[in-house]
Design a protein around this motif. Sequence first.
Motif, PDB file in Angstrom:
ATOM      1  N   ASN A 105      -6.362  17.201   2.802  1.00  0.00           N
ATOM      2  CA  ASN A 105      -5.115  17.288   2.043  1.00  0.00           C
ATOM      3  C   ASN A 105      -4.624  15.877   1.723  1.00  0.00           C
ATOM      4  OD1 ASN A 105      -2.602  17.770   0.985  1.00  0.00           O
ATOM      5  ND2 ASN A 105      -1.854  18.991   2.706  1.00  0.00           N
ATOM      6  N   PRO A 106      -5.199  15.235   0.711  1.00  0.00           N
ATOM      7  CA  PRO A 106      -4.794  13.860   0.410  1.00  0.00           C
ATOM      8  C   PRO A 106      -3.357  13.740  -0.053  1.00  0.00           C
ATOM      9  CG  PRO A 106      -6.233  14.707  -1.315  1.00  0.00           C
ATOM     10  CD  PRO A 106      -6.248  15.720  -0.200  1.00  0.00           C
ATOM     11  N   LEU A 107      -2.808  14.807  -0.613  1.00  0.00           N
ATOM     12  CA  LEU A 107      -1.430  14.740  -1.094  1.00  0.00           C
ATOM     13  C   LEU A 107      -0.477  14.323   0.021  1.00  0.00           C
ATOM     14  CD1 LEU A 107       0.441  15.360  -3.553  1.00  0.00           C
ATOM     15  CD2 LEU A 107       0.739  17.629  -2.569  1.00  0.00           C
ATOM     16  N   ILE A 108      -0.560  15.008   1.158  1.00  0.00           N
ATOM     17  CA  ILE A 108       0.334  14.720   2.269  1.00  0.00           C
ATOM     18  C   ILE A 108      -0.120  13.496   3.039  1.00  0.00           C
ATOM     19  CG2 ILE A 108       1.216  15.609   4.447  1.00  0.00           C
ATOM     20  CD1 ILE A 108       2.476  16.774   1.893  1.00  0.00           C
ATOM     21  N   ALA A 109      -1.435  13.345   3.237  1.00  0.00           N
ATOM     22  CA  ALA A 109      -1.950  12.208   4.003  1.00  0.00           C
ATOM     23  C   ALA A 109      -1.544  10.893   3.360  1.00  0.00           C
ATOM     24  CB  ALA A 109      -3.469  12.299   4.121  1.00  0.00           C
ATOM     25  N   VAL A 110      -1.701  10.805   2.059  1.00  0.00           N
ATOM     26  CA  VAL A 110      -1.389   9.556   1.364  1.00  0.00           C
ATOM     27  C   VAL A 110       0.113   9.338   1.318  1.00  0.00           C
ATOM     28  CG1 VAL A 110      -1.532   8.369  -0.869  1.00  0.00           C
ATOM     29  CG2 VAL A 110      -3.525   9.593   0.034  1.00  0.00           C
ATOM     30  N   ALA A 111       0.875  10.399   1.106  1.00  0.00           N
ATOM     31  CA  ALA A 111       2.329  10.257   1.090  1.00  0.00           C
ATOM     32  C   ALA A 111       2.837   9.733   2.433  1.00  0.00           C
ATOM     33  CB  ALA A 111       2.988  11.593   0.754  1.00  0.00           C
ATOM     34  N   ALA A 112       2.262  10.238   3.532  1.00  0.00           N
ATOM     35  CA  ALA A 112       2.686   9.778   4.850  1.00  0.00           C
ATOM     36  C   ALA A 112       2.341   8.311   5.057  1.00  0.00           C
ATOM     37  CB  ALA A 112       2.020  10.636   5.925  1.00  0.00           C
ATOM     38  N   LEU A 113       1.161   7.903   4.631  1.00  0.00           N
ATOM     39  CA  LEU A 113       0.777   6.499   4.757  1.00  0.00           C
ATOM     40  C   LEU A 113       1.697   5.600   3.944  1.00  0.00           C
ATOM     41  CD1 LEU A 113      -3.138   6.572   4.670  1.00  0.00           C
ATOM     42  CD2 LEU A 113      -1.650   6.176   6.634  1.00  0.00           C
ATOM     43  N   CYS A 114       2.062   6.041   2.768  1.00  0.00           N
ATOM     44  CA  CYS A 114       2.937   5.219   1.920  1.00  0.00           C
ATOM     45  C   CYS A 114       4.306   5.040   2.559  1.00  0.00           C
ATOM     46  CB  CYS A 114       3.056   5.841   0.533  1.00  0.00           C
ATOM     47  SG  CYS A 114       1.537   5.740  -0.436  1.00  0.00           S
ATOM     48  N   HIS A 115       4.808   6.073   3.224  1.00  0.00           N
ATOM     49  CA  HIS A 115       6.080   5.921   3.934  1.00  0.00           C
ATOM     50  C   HIS A 115       5.921   4.975   5.116  1.00  0.00           C
ATOM     51  CE1 HIS A 115       8.881   8.603   1.907  1.00  0.00           C
ATOM     52  NE2 HIS A 115       7.875   9.435   1.709  1.00  0.00           N
ATOM     53  N   GLN A 116       4.775   5.036   5.784  1.00  0.00           N
ATOM     54  CA  GLN A 116       4.526   4.081   6.855  1.00  0.00           C
ATOM     55  C   GLN A 116       4.542   2.656   6.324  1.00  0.00           C
ATOM     56  OE1 GLN A 116       0.814   5.511   8.820  1.00  0.00           O
ATOM     57  NE2 GLN A 116       1.988   5.191  10.681  1.00  0.00           N
ATOM     58  N   ALA A 117       3.888   2.445   5.204  1.00  0.00           N
ATOM     59  CA  ALA A 117       3.855   1.104   4.614  1.00  0.00           C
ATOM     60  C   ALA A 117       5.248   0.641   4.231  1.00  0.00           C
ATOM     61  CB  ALA A 117       2.932   1.109   3.384  1.00  0.00           C
ATOM     62  N   ARG A 118       6.058   1.559   3.721  1.00  0.00           N
ATOM     63  CA  ARG A 118       7.431   1.198   3.363  1.00  0.00           C
ATOM     64  C   ARG A 118       8.215   0.772   4.602  1.00  0.00           C
ATOM     65  NH1 ARG A 118       8.757   5.765   0.911  1.00  0.00           N
ATOM     66  NH2 ARG A 118       7.560   5.099  -0.904  1.00  0.00           N
ATOM     67  N   LEU A 119       7.978   1.470   5.708  1.00  0.00           N
ATOM     68  CA  LEU A 119       8.650   1.121   6.955  1.00  0.00           C
ATOM     69  C   LEU A 119       8.218  -0.266   7.436  1.00  0.00           C
ATOM     70  CD1 LEU A 119      10.563   2.170   9.157  1.00  0.00           C
ATOM     71  CD2 LEU A 119       8.570   3.153  10.300  1.00  0.00           C
ATOM     72  N   GLN A 120       6.924  -0.552   7.324  1.00  0.00           N
ATOM     73  CA  GLN A 120       6.431  -1.871   7.720  1.00  0.00           C
ATOM     74  C   GLN A 120       7.036  -2.970   6.848  1.00  0.00           C
ATOM     75  OE1 GLN A 120       4.448  -2.651  10.354  1.00  0.00           O
ATOM     76  NE2 GLN A 120       4.561  -0.487  10.954  1.00  0.00           N
ATOM     77  N   THR A 121       7.182  -2.708   5.562  1.00  0.00           N
ATOM     78  CA  THR A 121       7.782  -3.695   4.662  1.00  0.00           C
ATOM     79  C   THR A 121       9.226  -3.972   5.072  1.00  0.00           C
ATOM     80  OG1 THR A 121       6.360  -3.021   2.827  1.00  0.00           O
ATOM     81  CG2 THR A 121       8.385  -4.186   2.259  1.00  0.00           C
TER      82      THR A 121
END
Length: 918
Positions: free
Chosen positions: A540-556
């Motif tokens: 399910n790349p839709l959710i997997a990628v969305a979750a990673l992008c939120h992680q990256a936003r948190l790191q930023t």
Amino acid sequence: MAVTLVSTKLHTPPVRSELVSRPRLLALLDQGLHRKLTLVSAPAGFGKTTLLGEWTHRLAAGSQPRTRVAWISLDEGDNDPARFAAYLAAALRPEDGPGPAGGDAPEPAGAWLQESHVGRLVNEVAAQPQDVVLVLDDYHLITTEAIHAAVAFLLEHLPPNLRLVLATRADPPLPLARLRARDHLAELRQEDLRFTAQEAAAFLNQVVGLDLSAADVAALEARTDGWIAGLQMAALSLQGHSPQSAARSEFVRSLTGSHRFILDYLVEEVLEQQHPALQEFLLHTSILERLCGPLCDALLEALPGRPPSQQVLERLESANLFIVPLDDERRWYRYHRLFADLLRKRLGQESSELLPALHRRASAWHEEQGLMPQAIEHALAGRDFERAAALLEENAEATLMRSELATFLGWVVRLPDGWARRRPKLSFYHAWALLMSGRSLDVVEKRMQELARVADTAEDGGVMAGRLAALRAYLMLFRVDMRRATELCRLALERLPESDRFLRAVVTWILSLADLARGEAEDGSRALEGVAWQGHEAGNPLIAVAALCHQARLQTRQGHLHRAREILERALRWATDPQGQWLPIASEALIGLGDLEREWNQLEAAADHLAESIDLARQWSELSAFDAYFPLARTRLAQGDLEGARQALDTARQLARRSRMTALDDLMADLQDAYFCTVTGDAAGSERWAERRGLLPGASPPSYPALVDEEYIVAHLLKYEQMVLARLFLLRERPAAALDLLEPLLAQARQLGRVDLSIEIQILRALAWRQEGDETQALDALAEALSLAEPGGWQRIFLDEGQALTGLLHRATSRGVAPAYVAGLLAALGEPEAARGEAGPWPSPATPLLEPLSERELEVLRLLAAGLSNPEIAERLVVAVSTVRSHCKSIYGKLGVHRRWDAVQRARALGLIETAGT
């Protein structure tokens, strides 16, 4: 998930042995190699594909080095952007070549359809050692505006080793007049393609062997107007007539009327002269877009004495009976399109009762072969709506995961009213697709109400209630009502079975976002990591990628830019299908990556990735691209492209106005516009925004839109608004008011662990203290900002302040504060090494400009300093806004700046205008 490609669509048509060579047209096509576009435009049946097939084979065989031909046979299904882009990528990539240009960077599925991916596409083709001729056959079947726009842009930026050839029945909506004026267009039209008398004689007498008299050839050529398909069918009909010349002459003279009537007559003549079993074969298999032996056998069912369909197909080809081989193995064929149309017409007239059964068999065969799109198409064409709905329901999730949202919605629309609602699961996915495509909230709400009624009455109502709760929770994200979203997620997890990994992953993702919204960063981050791996393992790349992008936003936000980049690169890998193409969900990762590159001052890469993200997002809906326009606007501004920045902001505002899902996007668009006003010196525009939002002393309290949670705005949006307000106070040279706002904001940012906000707030405090004349406080604030920013390599957060910060940076380096880091920032600002330690950012007022400002430019400059916007200046001077823009561009160039604020400050330092307050 990968878009399934039909390989035969990428094959150049084989050259027929029974061919009338047309050297005059081949020479015209050769001349077209010196132009960007060759347009072969004529009605059906004029031999466009046959001619191009002969030319491309001759071209590839005779070139030194050999020219590579990339061919795509288009059909109606290619109007889906993702599908069109997948075929384009497969055609342009050499069979033995590497993957997409850039090594690890995959080629996006459909992203090139807008301007951003053209650079990548051009570079990849330009790097190939061969010349490439791209043929798009049957281009008239393309009706999607995005594809036309992309082809137009590609033509404008065509690499030297690529030439485009379009075969079409009608002129495409491309800038043909401009291409013609620039001598970039070669054209072959109906008058060029029609058979001459000599070519007609060669075809009728030498190829077909009719031995007609010169008079009969001339008459037939005149009656058909050189129409090749008409001549071909006339020849087939004449082969069944009496060989006596008088009878043939009578047949030729009897042909009258328009092409349509002639064609109807000839098809009947051709069919009637075939064996009844062959007529049946032609009529029944005409429903197929592509034919092969096993498919035709399944369609016709086993009948005693009927030969295998593969033998029939080969016999039809040898008889030149309007069948076209699609591969060299002679496995797949198609009928001449016009012939197929008329076969279908006759089938419908004579045996319409057979159509449902024929389509049902075709659908079943395609389903057995795993060709689900074709299976669904035949079920719909045969009006077997029960089967179509069942197939749609079974394949809905997979279709949406392939990013073919337009295809899925198109299928559902073709079902009769109410049929999708008969299947609650299909109705649910339809509602989800409507929500993702940005359809009216009223439509989505109505569908959810229907689903709720089903949940109340159905045996599996608990499961449907769980699905519905997940869908409503997703809707709450748009309304930023995280409290309600959390409640719905809890309900969904109670009702959804463990086997529903897709929706449970969605719900867990939403809960992790709710944790983050409540300030529970650690819990939210841990949950996001779990959701990412859960989605990835479940395919399910839709959710997997969305979750990673939120992680990256948190790191930023925590200042870890390099860690954020690592996460985003993983997201892009997970958003890549087996064919090496990006799925539309990759747009989320590209937004984050582009914004990082902007911050690192890699502006070209940032602009490319942000524009690519917009292109991919549009495959879902225009609203999905909303978040990309703000970093794109800042990138354009950093590049000195004020108009490009304004255009990006205007586009975002238009999207916000069209959206009915949430009012938060309107507030965000207003906020970004206000920021743009402050950094470009438009104090009046920023003040109007602050007044509307109730941020200025004495202003009315702000009103909050009904579709947005007021608590969320206060907790999350207000701090950003106050930072823009602080910028406004600095612009108005009210540093004390700015500091009153910034002090509590700094404490809040520190409490939240928001390193990104702390850096920006300290920069603004440094500027405010400098306006107050307190250099010690200013340098202390700047030193903390530099200390926080150096590990992540932040740049634009300093550079975007322009010359206002340069003097303080010089002071910081003279005190030994991060000397190497500051030196890099000064270099990026264009400051020479010798300038370090100077008292201020500007050259001495005595230094004259290389080119003085005109009186009109000085007048415009004074109005800029007064805070007037471009339209207000235009009204004051009684000129057009475009004239004001031209004056501003000239002023910026003469003063060596890119922004209104910098222009005013530099002009004051040079004594060109009065200092504020004097």
